[in-house]
Design a protein around this motif. Structure first.
Motif, PDB file in Angstrom:
ATOM      1  N   GLN A 217       0.947  -1.306   0.088  1.00  0.00           N
ATOM      2  CA  GLN A 217      -0.039   0.086  -0.159  1.00  0.00           C
ATOM      3  C   GLN A 217       0.937   1.244  -0.110  1.00  0.00           C
ATOM      4  O   GLN A 217       1.578   1.641   1.039  1.00  0.00           O
ATOM      5  CB  GLN A 217      -0.894   0.074   1.253  1.00  0.00           C
ATOM      6  CG  GLN A 217      -1.913   1.241   1.234  1.00  0.00           C
ATOM      7  CD  GLN A 217      -2.799   1.089   2.428  1.00  0.00           C
ATOM      8  OE1 GLN A 217      -2.521   0.360   3.464  1.00  0.00           O
ATOM      9  NE2 GLN A 217      -3.988   1.460   2.368  1.00  0.00           N
ATOM     10  N   GLY A 218       0.884   1.753  -1.376  1.00  0.00           N
ATOM     11  CA  GLY A 218       1.993   2.880  -1.385  1.00  0.00           C
ATOM     12  C   GLY A 218       1.189   4.249  -1.195  1.00  0.00           C
ATOM     13  O   GLY A 218       0.791   4.674   0.031  1.00  0.00           O
ATOM     14  N   CYS A 219       1.120   4.923  -2.405  1.00  0.00           N
ATOM     15  CA  CYS A 219       0.164   6.258  -2.279  1.00  0.00           C
ATOM     16  C   CYS A 219      -1.263   5.994  -1.942  1.00  0.00           C
ATOM     17  O   CYS A 219      -2.005   6.896  -1.541  1.00  0.00           O
ATOM     18  CB  CYS A 219       0.426   6.827  -3.650  1.00  0.00           C
ATOM     19  SG  CYS A 219      -0.120   5.841  -5.107  1.00  0.00           S
ATOM     20  N   ASP A 220      -1.643   4.793  -2.584  1.00  0.00           N
ATOM     21  CA  ASP A 220      -3.214   4.620  -2.195  1.00  0.00           C
ATOM     22  C   ASP A 220      -4.087   5.475  -2.924  1.00  0.00           C
ATOM     23  O   ASP A 220      -5.094   5.581  -2.973  1.00  0.00           O
ATOM     24  CB  ASP A 220      -3.795   4.826  -0.595  1.00  0.00           C
ATOM     25  CG  ASP A 220      -4.673   3.660  -0.280  1.00  0.00           C
ATOM     26  OD1 ASP A 220      -4.819   2.635  -0.921  1.00  0.00           O
ATOM     27  OD2 ASP A 220      -5.388   3.952   0.734  1.00  0.00           O
ATOM     28  N   GLN A 221      -3.320   6.004  -4.178  1.00  0.00           N
ATOM     29  CA  GLN A 221      -4.528   6.845  -5.114  1.00  0.00           C
ATOM     30  C   GLN A 221      -3.973   6.653  -6.660  1.00  0.00           C
ATOM     31  O   GLN A 221      -3.860   7.569  -7.341  1.00  0.00           O
ATOM     32  CB  GLN A 221      -4.376   8.221  -4.571  1.00  0.00           C
ATOM     33  CG  GLN A 221      -3.082   8.956  -4.460  1.00  0.00           C
ATOM     34  CD  GLN A 221      -3.343  10.166  -3.663  1.00  0.00           C
ATOM     35  OE1 GLN A 221      -4.494  10.511  -3.086  1.00  0.00           O
ATOM     36  NE2 GLN A 221      -2.238  11.105  -4.021  1.00  0.00           N
TER      37      GLN A 221
ATOM     38  N   GLU B 193      -0.754   6.522  -8.044  1.00  0.00           N
ATOM     39  CA  GLU B 193       0.267   7.077  -8.565  1.00  0.00           C
ATOM     40  C   GLU B 193       1.525   6.287  -8.487  1.00  0.00           C
ATOM     41  O   GLU B 193       2.349   6.663  -9.462  1.00  0.00           O
ATOM     42  CB  GLU B 193       0.458   8.429  -7.490  1.00  0.00           C
ATOM     43  CG  GLU B 193      -0.421   9.397  -7.819  1.00  0.00           C
ATOM     44  CD  GLU B 193      -0.140  10.769  -6.985  1.00  0.00           C
ATOM     45  OE1 GLU B 193       0.734  10.658  -6.290  1.00  0.00           O
ATOM     46  OE2 GLU B 193      -0.758  11.536  -7.265  1.00  0.00           O
ATOM     47  N   CYS B 194       1.683   5.331  -7.644  1.00  0.00           N
ATOM     48  CA  CYS B 194       3.011   4.712  -7.678  1.00  0.00           C
ATOM     49  C   CYS B 194       3.178   3.269  -8.134  1.00  0.00           C
ATOM     50  O   CYS B 194       4.285   2.905  -8.542  1.00  0.00           O
ATOM     51  CB  CYS B 194       3.367   4.531  -5.924  1.00  0.00           C
ATOM     52  SG  CYS B 194       2.395   3.427  -5.075  1.00  0.00           S
ATOM     53  N   GLY B 195       2.253   2.351  -8.218  1.00  0.00           N
ATOM     54  CA  GLY B 195       2.134   1.249  -8.814  1.00  0.00           C
ATOM     55  C   GLY B 195       2.603  -0.005  -7.712  1.00  0.00           C
ATOM     56  O   GLY B 195       2.630  -1.119  -8.195  1.00  0.00           O
ATOM     57  N   ALA B 196       2.881   0.726  -6.458  1.00  0.00           N
ATOM     58  CA  ALA B 196       3.164  -0.487  -5.569  1.00  0.00           C
ATOM     59  C   ALA B 196       2.278  -1.589  -5.249  1.00  0.00           C
ATOM     60  O   ALA B 196       2.514  -2.582  -5.047  1.00  0.00           O
ATOM     61  CB  ALA B 196       3.864   0.143  -4.305  1.00  0.00           C
ATOM     62  N   CYS B 197       1.006  -1.251  -5.767  1.00  0.00           N
ATOM     63  CA  CYS B 197      -0.033  -2.137  -5.219  1.00  0.00           C
ATOM     64  C   CYS B 197      -0.153  -3.135  -6.527  1.00  0.00           C
ATOM     65  O   CYS B 197      -1.562  -3.836  -6.425  1.00  0.00           O
ATOM     66  CB  CYS B 197      -1.401  -1.147  -4.746  1.00  0.00           C
ATOM     67  SG  CYS B 197      -2.029  -0.309  -6.311  1.00  0.00           S
ATOM     68  N   THR B 198       0.491  -3.126  -7.369  1.00  0.00           N
ATOM     69  CA  THR B 198       0.054  -3.971  -8.792  1.00  0.00           C
ATOM     70  C   THR B 198      -0.216  -5.133  -8.506  1.00  0.00           C
ATOM     71  O   THR B 198       0.543  -5.998  -7.803  1.00  0.00           O
ATOM     72  CB  THR B 198       1.252  -3.741  -9.710  1.00  0.00           C
ATOM     73  OG1 THR B 198       1.367  -2.280 -10.113  1.00  0.00           O
ATOM     74  CG2 THR B 198       0.764  -4.412 -11.095  1.00  0.00           C
TER      75      THR B 198
ATOM     76  N   SER C 106      -4.646  -2.303  -7.655  1.00  0.00           N
ATOM     77  CA  SER C 106      -5.540  -2.918  -6.504  1.00  0.00           C
ATOM     78  C   SER C 106      -5.892  -1.865  -5.734  1.00  0.00           C
ATOM     79  O   SER C 106      -7.104  -2.116  -5.055  1.00  0.00           O
ATOM     80  CB  SER C 106      -4.843  -4.081  -5.881  1.00  0.00           C
ATOM     81  OG  SER C 106      -3.688  -3.681  -5.041  1.00  0.00           O
ATOM     82  N   CYS C 107      -5.489  -0.474  -5.642  1.00  0.00           N
ATOM     83  CA  CYS C 107      -5.859   0.396  -4.725  1.00  0.00           C
ATOM     84  C   CYS C 107      -7.047   1.169  -5.205  1.00  0.00           C
ATOM     85  O   CYS C 107      -7.724   1.793  -4.556  1.00  0.00           O
ATOM     86  CB  CYS C 107      -4.579   1.344  -4.205  1.00  0.00           C
ATOM     87  SG  CYS C 107      -4.220   2.568  -5.399  1.00  0.00           S
ATOM     88  N   LEU C 108      -7.198   1.029  -6.400  1.00  0.00           N
ATOM     89  CA  LEU C 108      -8.142   1.744  -7.257  1.00  0.00           C
ATOM     90  C   LEU C 108      -9.349   0.830  -7.801  1.00  0.00           C
ATOM     91  O   LEU C 108      -9.972   1.038  -8.537  1.00  0.00           O
ATOM     92  CB  LEU C 108      -7.671   2.599  -8.476  1.00  0.00           C
ATOM     93  CG  LEU C 108      -6.663   3.827  -8.251  1.00  0.00           C
ATOM     94  CD1 LEU C 108      -6.349   4.590  -9.223  1.00  0.00           C
ATOM     95  CD2 LEU C 108      -7.232   4.818  -7.206  1.00  0.00           C
TER      96      LEU C 108
HETATM   97  S1  FES Z   1      -0.797   2.303  -3.820  1.00  0.00           S
HETATM   98 FE1  FES Z   1       0.371   3.517  -5.201  1.00  0.00          FE
HETATM   99  S2  FES Z   1      -0.950   2.983  -7.101  1.00  0.00           S
HETATM  100 FE2  FES Z   1      -1.730   1.879  -5.301  1.00  0.00          FE
END
Ligand code: FES
Ligand code: FES
Length: 487
Positions: free
Chosen positions: A345-349, A351-356, A366-368
């Motif tokens: 769970q990175g930016c949660d919006q 932007e970062c792709g950490a939740c891919t 997955s955060c969106l």
């Molecule tokens: S947590 Fe950064 S894009 Fe989903």
């Protein structure tokens, strides 16, 4: 009783050692920690102040809009509540990152120390194709941006414990010329032992004297990969640093950092800092650890008025049946309901792709993505890469090429690469770059990541497919509107 522990300690009388708390930056980068809501971060900040922390990191503002907003709120809280600690913020050694810290400082109306980081060891230069001249230019640029923004400039040298003395001598000199007031020595991968720590700190101290900058302070930031973080921090204190970094509970990048609670207790035991009452230490630990635990209740509480809906889907090939709130994201279901915390769970919006993760083999954020929209589909997370019958070649390749540093981006990168190789087994470098273009690496490690994915693509093919096969179960007629990852 004669206490040999105190023989050396007597000579430390009068020295002042600052506690630098990295819980809200490094601590939240632990693979098993969540990025809690701002009201929880504010409680942690107050607990730090109660504990006697001198400098509190408010994050890496350039990492994204949410991080920037939270850093701003934390700095503002320090100003409004007149908390007895200084704010610091992390930045890469690029002007735009430093300017993001300047903005936090100006909005809050308080000084914010700028900890600008840069890799300096030969291994980092090799994998990134950096030259020593390029490092020098980056230090100058960051120092100049800090000076223009009226920030205290601290140069953070990642992997200092594996950096050559002549390189350190040069970077110290450039940093001092650029106005650095602190230099942070880092054991980024937990490589050092007590002897190495002491030798490095003594070298750094004598170098600063030699270049006419004895006033520049030294910090120690060490990781726990070999279980030596606390011992090394104490060795650094003995050898002459002015500040030591720690995180609540020792949570931090990869295997973690120095536990702040232990540091506080040990420095009091050595009579270097005043003792802190045990209930205060316990309250700090309880506040922070409850907040960053992956089972933190806030994620369920804010949705608890919604009716539950059934959700049946497959995760890494296993059938899963759940009841979820309609507004619950796929990221929340994976991390907090299924305990698959490899998905970050990175930016949660978005932007970062950490939740891919992959849905039917396609990368999505997955955060969106609403969990309910994945009903009947196949979800693949990073955990699938370590499954039977053998490790995925991507894991070996990332390890071999040094493609993960802090680890913040790594699971998202791995999953994006997995999705690419499933469809394009022998991608070009351009195709690899395109596939990870939605994934942000804050450690600027794209070169080795592309190398690793390319190397994995050349590994012998695994006869057993890791991704779920189409037709393995009932599928809906149309795909759900997943959040596309492509930018
Ligand atoms: S947590 Fe950064 S894009 Fe989903
Ligand atoms: S963000 Fe640190 S390894 Fe990519």
């Amino acid at each position: 009783m004669y206490d040999w522990n105190r023989v050396e300690a007597r000579s430390w009388t009068g020295r002042s050692i600052a506690l630098v708390d990295e819980t809200l930056r490094d601590g939240l980068q632990s693979p098993s920690a969540i990025d809690p809501p701002i009201e929880v971060k504010l409680r942690i900040l107050h607990a730090m102040a109660d504990l006697g922390v001198d400098i509190a990191s408010v994050g890496l503002p350039a990492a994204g809009a949410r991080t920037q907003r939270d850093a701003n709120a934390l700095a503002t809280e320090i100003a409004r509540q007149r908390l007895p600690l200084r704010a610091s913020a992390a930045a890469r050694t690029v002007a735009s990152d430093v300017e993001a810290v300047v903005e936090i400082s100006q909005r809050a109306g308080i000084p914010v120390d700028c900890y600008a980081f840069l890799g300096s060891s030969p291994i980092r230069l090799y994998v990134e194709s950096w030259s020593s001249g390029w490092l020098v230019e980056r230090v100058r640029a960051a120092g100049e941006a800090a000076r223009k923004g009226n920030l205290a400039f601290c140069l953070v040298l990642e992997d200092t414990t594996r950096t050559r003395p002549e390189a350190l001598h040069e970077l110290f000199s450039v940093a001092v010329d650029a106005g650095a007031v602190r230099i942070c020595l880092c054991d980024t991968v937990g490589h050092a032992d007590v002897r190495g720590t002491r030798a490095l700190v003594e070298f750094a101290r004598s170098t600063l004297v030699e270049i006419g900058a004895p006033h520049v302070q030294l910090d120690w930031h060490g990781h726990n990969d070999r279980g030596l973080a606390l011992g090394n921090a104490l060795a650094a204190v003995r050898a002459g640093v002015d500040g030591v970094h720690g995180c609540a509970g020792g949570f931090g990048e990869r295997t973690g950092n120095v536990p702040m609670e232990h540091l506080v207790a040990q420095l009091a035991e050595l009579r270097i800092r005043a003792a802190v009452p045990k209930p205060v230490i316990a309250a700090y630990a309880r506040t922070a650890l409850t907040a960053i635990d992956s089972s933190h209740a806030a994620h369920t509480q804010r949705q608890n008025t919604e009716p539950l809906v059934p959700l049946s889907f497959r995760v890494n090939g296993d059938a899963v049946d759940l009841a979820v709130r309609p507004s619950r994201t796929l990221l929340e279901v994976l991390r907090y309901d299924l305990d698959l915390v490899g998905t970050k769970q990175g930016c949660d919006q978005g932007e970062c792709g950490a939740c891919t993760v992959l849905v039917d083999g396609e990368p999505v954020l997955s955060c969106l993505t609403l969990a309910a929209s994945t009903a009947g589909h196949d979800v693949t997370t990073v955990e699938s890469l370590s499954g039977a019958p053998k490790l995925d070649p991507l894991l070996d390749a990332f390890d071999h090429h040094g493609a993960g540093q802090c680890g913040f981006c790594t699971s998202g990168m791995l999953v994006a690469a997995k999705g690419l190789l499933a469809h394009t087994p022998r991608p070009s470098r351009r195709e690899i770059q395109h596939a990870i273009s939605g994934n942000l690496c804050r450690c600027t490690g794209y070169g080795p990541i592309v190398d690793a994915i390319e190397a994995a693509s050349l590994a012998p093919m695994d006869p057993a497919p890791v991704l779920p096969l189409p037709g393995a179960g009932p599928m809906p007629a149309a795909l759900p509107p997943h959040a596309s990852r492509s930018k």
